[in-house]
Every structure is written in structure tokens, then in C-alpha cells.
Design an enzyme around this catalytic site. Structure first.
Site, PDB file in Angstrom:
ATOM      1  N   ARG A 198      39.228 -13.910  41.702  1.00  0.00           N
ATOM      2  CA  ARG A 198      40.435 -13.439  41.170  1.00  0.00           C
ATOM      3  C   ARG A 198      40.191 -12.375  40.167  1.00  0.00           C
ATOM      4  O   ARG A 198      39.603 -12.744  39.185  1.00  0.00           O
ATOM      5  CB  ARG A 198      41.077 -14.320  40.713  1.00  0.00           C
ATOM      6  CG  ARG A 198      42.944 -13.300  40.470  1.00  0.00           C
ATOM      7  CD  ARG A 198      43.363 -14.708  39.191  1.00  0.00           C
ATOM      8  NE  ARG A 198      44.767 -13.918  39.048  1.00  0.00           N
ATOM      9  CZ  ARG A 198      46.452 -14.422  39.676  1.00  0.00           C
ATOM     10  NH1 ARG A 198      46.114 -14.389  40.949  1.00  0.00           N
ATOM     11  NH2 ARG A 198      47.622 -13.603  39.315  1.00  0.00           N
ATOM     12  N   HIS A 230      46.943  -9.186  47.543  1.00  0.00           N
ATOM     13  CA  HIS A 230      47.075 -10.348  47.242  1.00  0.00           C
ATOM     14  C   HIS A 230      47.241 -11.062  48.735  1.00  0.00           C
ATOM     15  O   HIS A 230      48.405 -12.012  48.480  1.00  0.00           O
ATOM     16  CB  HIS A 230      47.885 -10.468  46.140  1.00  0.00           C
ATOM     17  CG  HIS A 230      47.763 -11.652  45.072  1.00  0.00           C
ATOM     18  ND1 HIS A 230      46.673 -12.904  45.272  1.00  0.00           N
ATOM     19  CD2 HIS A 230      48.912 -12.194  44.689  1.00  0.00           C
ATOM     20  CE1 HIS A 230      47.455 -13.538  44.426  1.00  0.00           C
ATOM     21  NE2 HIS A 230      48.565 -13.506  44.102  1.00  0.00           N
ATOM     22  N   GLN A 274      48.902 -14.165  48.632  1.00  0.00           N
ATOM     23  CA  GLN A 274      50.382 -15.111  48.299  1.00  0.00           C
ATOM     24  C   GLN A 274      50.859 -13.883  49.026  1.00  0.00           C
ATOM     25  O   GLN A 274      51.987 -14.899  49.396  1.00  0.00           O
ATOM     26  CB  GLN A 274      50.628 -13.565  47.048  1.00  0.00           C
ATOM     27  CG  GLN A 274      51.956 -13.841  46.451  1.00  0.00           C
ATOM     28  CD  GLN A 274      52.878 -14.684  45.590  1.00  0.00           C
ATOM     29  OE1 GLN A 274      51.861 -14.954  44.954  1.00  0.00           O
ATOM     30  NE2 GLN A 274      53.214 -15.067  46.314  1.00  0.00           N
ATOM     31  N   ASP A 286      59.211  -9.149  40.882  1.00  0.00           N
ATOM     32  CA  ASP A 286      57.673  -9.272  40.182  1.00  0.00           C
ATOM     33  C   ASP A 286      57.786  -8.364  39.021  1.00  0.00           C
ATOM     34  O   ASP A 286      59.189  -7.967  38.539  1.00  0.00           O
ATOM     35  CB  ASP A 286      56.533  -9.246  41.306  1.00  0.00           C
ATOM     36  CG  ASP A 286      54.790  -8.828  40.909  1.00  0.00           C
ATOM     37  OD1 ASP A 286      55.148  -9.505  39.710  1.00  0.00           O
ATOM     38  OD2 ASP A 286      54.699  -8.168  41.311  1.00  0.00           O
ATOM     39  N   CYS A 330      56.772 -14.408  42.830  1.00  0.00           N
ATOM     40  CA  CYS A 330      55.815 -14.327  43.082  1.00  0.00           C
ATOM     41  C   CYS A 330      55.198 -15.400  42.614  1.00  0.00           C
ATOM     42  O   CYS A 330      54.000 -16.081  41.676  1.00  0.00           O
ATOM     43  CB  CYS A 330      54.662 -13.539  43.245  1.00  0.00           C
ATOM     44  SG  CYS A 330      54.620 -11.738  42.156  1.00  0.00           S
ATOM     45  N   ARG A 382      51.588 -22.057  48.057  1.00  0.00           N
ATOM     46  CA  ARG A 382      50.885 -21.045  48.204  1.00  0.00           C
ATOM     47  C   ARG A 382      49.679 -22.450  47.989  1.00  0.00           C
ATOM     48  O   ARG A 382      48.159 -21.402  48.702  1.00  0.00           O
ATOM     49  CB  ARG A 382      50.844 -21.229  46.043  1.00  0.00           C
ATOM     50  CG  ARG A 382      51.174 -19.255  46.038  1.00  0.00           C
ATOM     51  CD  ARG A 382      50.349 -18.209  46.192  1.00  0.00           C
ATOM     52  NE  ARG A 382      49.518 -18.254  46.179  1.00  0.00           N
ATOM     53  CZ  ARG A 382      48.716 -17.524  45.407  1.00  0.00           C
ATOM     54  NH1 ARG A 382      50.237 -17.260  44.232  1.00  0.00           N
ATOM     55  NH2 ARG A 382      47.401 -17.547  45.052  1.00  0.00           N
TER      56      ARG A 382
END
Length: 348
Positions: A117, A144, A147, A241, A282, A310
Site C-alpha cells: 500500500r 485499489h 477494494q 468516498d 469504502c 475486505r
């Protein structure tokens, strides 16, 4: 003369796959990942997860902090019988005393998979250049993908009327983030409708819209980039988001002024979407900014199912990207090594 490697690992694996972006996978491959997710989630419900990562390790590089990405990968590795190592810049010499290339080569010799990440695409690309194990993009400011896998799976779980993903339209409220970009490209591959709804200054870059349009030409998907909030009326999924990220704190006030209050996901705004629509986010959620707590806690919000998925996604990812390279020793081989080592130890 170059000396032959004495590595105990199987380097330069044939058909090595990485997970950089969902745009790199076919719909069939993404469907396979989600089917694997469904098996693993049911196994978790029954407390019967097969130990498909036993004896394996995932090296997790975190230039940027995360709750869901870190916890989900660590727990996934544990549930599958393996181990996860948390590696922040202060724990390793990433790009400082040691080059990113050398870090990638060393981790490839010791770990079975690398998750990164990062704060820049350059870090991820440097790891990819020299890795001889799968590299998973845990977010790199462009994409991402982990996700996306959780998002698609969550949406599919909550379709109860027989529709397919291609029958749905998703509205992303806000800035052209890595999540927005990833959703647009993934929706386009699946033939879904996708709308980014936000101020013109913060709309998706043309190069990515053009790429999504090429996918739509094959899949039948639809892309719309608009500042008209009323475009939410045709949408089955509404996605939230943050309006700014950790690298954008100096722009915070300007961004909030541009997005608030028109693009905040409220209960009143959700009432304009199609009946039966669902809300995803998210997380983390700034519930006094891009979404209200009332919307987030409503009966149409699946944001916390999405967060749990996740973990479901990371279990599938660890298995999917390592199972092809599994080497299972025979009972005879295990017994032979055990006998040799125990025989040696008995003489000490």
C-alpha cells in the site's frame, strides 16, 4: 563467472501473476475470484476454513496507513494457516538505505506473496520490476483492486431480484479518486452503468474515461461524468468516498467548499435514487462531510458488509495468487527430512 544461485526458493516462476488493477483481468477471472470468495466466506461461517496458506507468509509494505487493508490481510493469512508481516518505512529500508528493487528481491526470497500500500505508483512499479512472487496492490493512488473485489462481491450478495451486475448503474459521488477510477473501469468491464457525480474541477481525467469507453464498446456499459446531482435518479448503487485524502490536507477547505453540501450523501439524496438502491462506502467515513450518519446507518447501507468482505476478498487473493505454485511434499519426503534433522540433533 556468475555463481549459481543457492536459493531454497523457486525463483522466476512460470506464469507469475500480479494484482495491480482490475483492468488487467477478464470478467471470467474476476468471477472466478468472487466464486472463490463465496466458498471461503461459507467456510468461515462454518468455522471450517481450509489451511490453504499453511506455512506461507505475506510481506505487507505500508507507506500509507489503513485499518481495513492491514487487518483484513493479517486476519486472512491467519485464518488460512499462514503469517503476515507488517512492514512500515521505519521498519525496513524501503527506497532509503536499500533500493526498492533490492527490497523486492529480498522479500521474494523470504515471502510467498508481497502486498504493498504505497503513496506513489513508482514504489509499486519498482517492486513489480524485480519480484519473483505475486505482488498485490493494496492501493497506489491509481488503483485499489482489493477494494473492487470486495465491492463487486458485496453488490452481488445484495441483488435479490435476479438481476445481473450488467443490469445495474452505479453512481460515485465525489472526487476522481483511485477508488472512483477503479470502479469506473471495473463497471465498464462488466457492462454496468457508471456515473461520477461531482464538480467539474474534480471529475475523472479524460484518458481514463476513454479507456473505460473502450471497455463499454465491448460490454455494453455506459459512462457518464456529470456535475448534475439529479443524475442519481437512475442509479441502483450509490458509492461514497472522502472528498480529500491524507496527501490533500492543504486543499481540505477548498475541496469541502466545492463538494458540500450538494454532493453529500444524505437520506434525502438517497431517496432520489431508484427504489431498492444500496449505499456503499469504502470507509473510513467522514460522516459530517461526504455522507451523513443517518444514511450510513440506514437499512439500505451495506457499507459494513462491504468492510467485512475486505477480509473475504483477501482470503481469496492469498489463495488465488499462490495456489498454482504450491509444492506439496510427499509423506516420504517429509519423513526423510525429519529423520535426517532429528538424527543430527540427537548427536548434539
Amino acid at each position: 563467472m556468475k555463481l549459481p544461485s543457492s536459493s531454497a526458493t523457486e525463483l522466476n516462476k512460470v506464469n507469475l501473476e500480479h494484482m495491480v488493477s482490475m483492468k488487467d483481468f477478464s470478467v471470467k477471472e474476476m468471477d472466478n475470484m468472487m466464486e472463490l470468495m463465496s466458498y471461503l466466506k461459507k467456510a468461515r461461517e462454518d468455522n471450517a476454513i481450509p489451511q490453504l496458506f499453511k506455512g506461507k507468509s505475506v510481506g505487507m509494505i505500508f507507506e500509507a496507513g489503513s485499518t481495513r487493508t492491514r487487518v483484513s490481510f493479517e486476519v486472512a493469512a491467519t485464518l488460512l494457516g499462514g503469517h503476515a508481516l507488517f512492514l512500515s518505512p521505519k521498519d525496513i529500508h524501503l527506497g532509503g538505505k536499500e533500493s526498492i528493487h533490492d527490497t523486492s528481491r529480498v522479500l521474494s526470497r523470504m515471502c510467498d506473496i508481497i502486498m504493498a500500500r504505497t503513496n506513489s505508483p513508482e514504489t509499486l512499479d519498482g517492486l513489480l520490476d524485480m519480484a519473483t512472487v505475486p505482488v498485490i496492490n493494496g492501493l497506489d493512488t491509481r488503483f485499489h483492486p482489493t477494494q473492487m473485489l470486495a465491492d463487486l462481491f458485496t453488490i452481488k450478495e445484495h441483488i435479490t431480484d435476479g438481476r445481473q451486475l450488467s443490469d445495474l448503474t452505479l453512481a460515485f459521488m465525489g472526487d476522481a479518486t483511485d477508488v472512483c477510477r477503479s470502479l469506473m473501469l471495473t463497471c465498464a468491464k462488466y457492462g454496468m452503468g457508471f456515473k461520477q457525480i461531482g464538480p467539474k474541477k474534480y471529475q475523472m481525467e479524460k484518458e481514463w474515461v476513454d479507456l473505460a469507453e473502450t471497455y463499454c464498446a465491448e460490454s455494453g456499459g455506459r459512462i457518464e461524468i456529470t456535475d448534475d446531482v439529479d443524475a442519481i435518479k437512475e442509479c441502483d448503487v450509490v458509492y461514497g468516498d472522502s472528498f480529500y485524502w491524507v496527501t490533500q490536507y492543504d486543499e481540505k477547505e477548498e475541496r469541502l467548499a466545492a463538494f458540500m453540501p450538494d454532493y453529500v450523501i444524505t437520506e434525502e439524496l438517497m431517496a432520489k435514487a431508484k427504489p431498492g438502491s444500496m449505499l456503499l462506502h469504502c470507509l473510513p467515513a467522514n460522516d459530517k462531510e461526504e455522507v451523513t450518519r443517518g444514511a450510513l446507518e440506514s437499512n439500505y447501507s451495506v457499507a459494513f458488509d462491504e468492510a467485512e468482505n475486505r477480509l473475504t476478498a483477501q482470503m481469496a487473493i492469498l489463495v488465488y495468487f499462490t495456489h498454482k505454485h504450491n509444492i506439496t511434499a510427499s509423506a516420504e519426503t517429509e519423513a526423510m527430512h525429519k529423520e535426517k534433522i532429528e538424527g543430527f540433533l540427537s548427536q548434539l
